[in-house]
Design an enzyme around this catalytic site. Sequence first.
Site, PDB file in Angstrom:
ATOM      1  CG  ASP A  51      -0.229  -0.372   2.508  1.00 21.08           C
ATOM      2  OD1 ASP A  51       0.942   0.039   2.678  1.00 21.08           O
ATOM      3  OD2 ASP A  51      -0.822  -1.066   3.349  1.00 21.08           O
ATOM      4  CG  ASP A  53       1.211   4.020   4.559  1.00 20.29           C
ATOM      5  OD1 ASP A  53       0.109   3.684   4.080  1.00 20.29           O
ATOM      6  OD2 ASP A  53       1.872   3.293   5.328  1.00 20.29           O
ATOM      7  CG  ASP A 130      10.450   1.332  12.901  1.00 20.47           C
ATOM      8  OD1 ASP A 130      10.695   1.922  11.833  1.00 20.47           O
ATOM      9  OD2 ASP A 130       9.611   0.408  12.987  1.00 20.47           O
TER      10      ASP A 130
END
Length: 427
Positions: A51, A53, A130
């Site tokens: 997908d 983002d 992260d």
Amino acid sequence: MLKRITEHDIDRARVSEKAVAVIEKLRDAGFEAYLVGGCVRDLLLGQVPKDFDVATDATPDDVRQVFPRVRLVGRRFRIVHVRMGREIIEVSTFRRALSEEDHEPHFSDEGMILRDNLYGTVDQDAFRRDFTVNALYYDPTADVVLDYCGGMKDIASRTLRLIGDPKTRFREDPVRILRAIRFSAKLGLNLHRDTEAAIAPMCEMLNAIPPARLFDEFTKLFLTGHGERAFELLSDHELVEILFPLPAHGEAVAKLALASTDHRIREHKPVTPGFLIAAFLWQEYLDHLEPTSTLASSQQEDPASTVIAAQQSTISIPRRHGWFVRDVWHLQPLLANRTSRNVARVLAHRRFRAAYDFLMIRCATGDAPDELGEWWTKAQTVETDELLRELPSGRSRRRRRRRGRNRRRRGAADMSVANGGPQVVEQ
């Protein structure tokens, strides 16, 4: 230090035009917006993004003003789902890391993040993420990659590295340990030495993660086509025992179940977490069968229910998957007890195919005789009466029993199969 990289391997033709339209519309409204995270990483690695983002300085309320058809999700930090045709583009607002000036109690006593809902700028958002390879921003209009954390260098060397001090980042959110394993397995990235060294000291903190969240991570680890490799990495870092009570002699069934699941995913066949849970907990189930076998049937508890209930404190197992696991286990002795009545009932059972696949894995590991697997393979294509007659003397005799006698001799496992559970996708 920000690097604006114009020479990269992103094929603009592979970028979702719906995501580009969202970015353009946000920019027309006066906001900053970029593609971010996994989609950028995957494009640079030559993979197809699952997908797309978008990250922006627009707040969720701002995004809702720009797009009429949106849905706000999340409690700790609101994210906007923008529907563009059949695609849903996830739009999140830039966030920043916590600082000493933030007086709200955002951390637990152990250092885990409790709240992470502070808006920030694009550079603050990058350093809050992260891994360096997940902190890359792509401007599809200018065809430029923004790199604040050295992610492009790590992409080139195929390295997975945490941003900041690894122990601190794992302490903030121990699930990052499992994410590190998952990304390494899925993307073929090597863990940076500092990131890898921090896993062992911090892995016990996974015990503090809610079981429902660990179930989500379980599905991401093992149901994306790279489960076998993920299991190898978990074993290398002694993480399996934190998630499941899996003794060394029980690993063979789990490994073959993972290989089978990976193969089904590559062939675009349906899979279910229940099949893997049945494999991971099979040895634990067998261990619970032995003590109950000496008790009267009225005193026995269903070992399958006991094992599944115990696992709930670590990894939450939704009820529909729990029923799937019970049926697969309870069908195993019926597969071994080949009477004409049992054979007809097992073949008609909606979990038969999953139970058969599980039996074949048991045969491959020596947990069940090869002859049994071969017999049930034939039983799906030929008349079972003929196969029953070929069994050794005594096994094919048709016993004529009165209905009441049948009921008295029917075991608790047999009754569970008859009752069954809710329908789910079969393995």
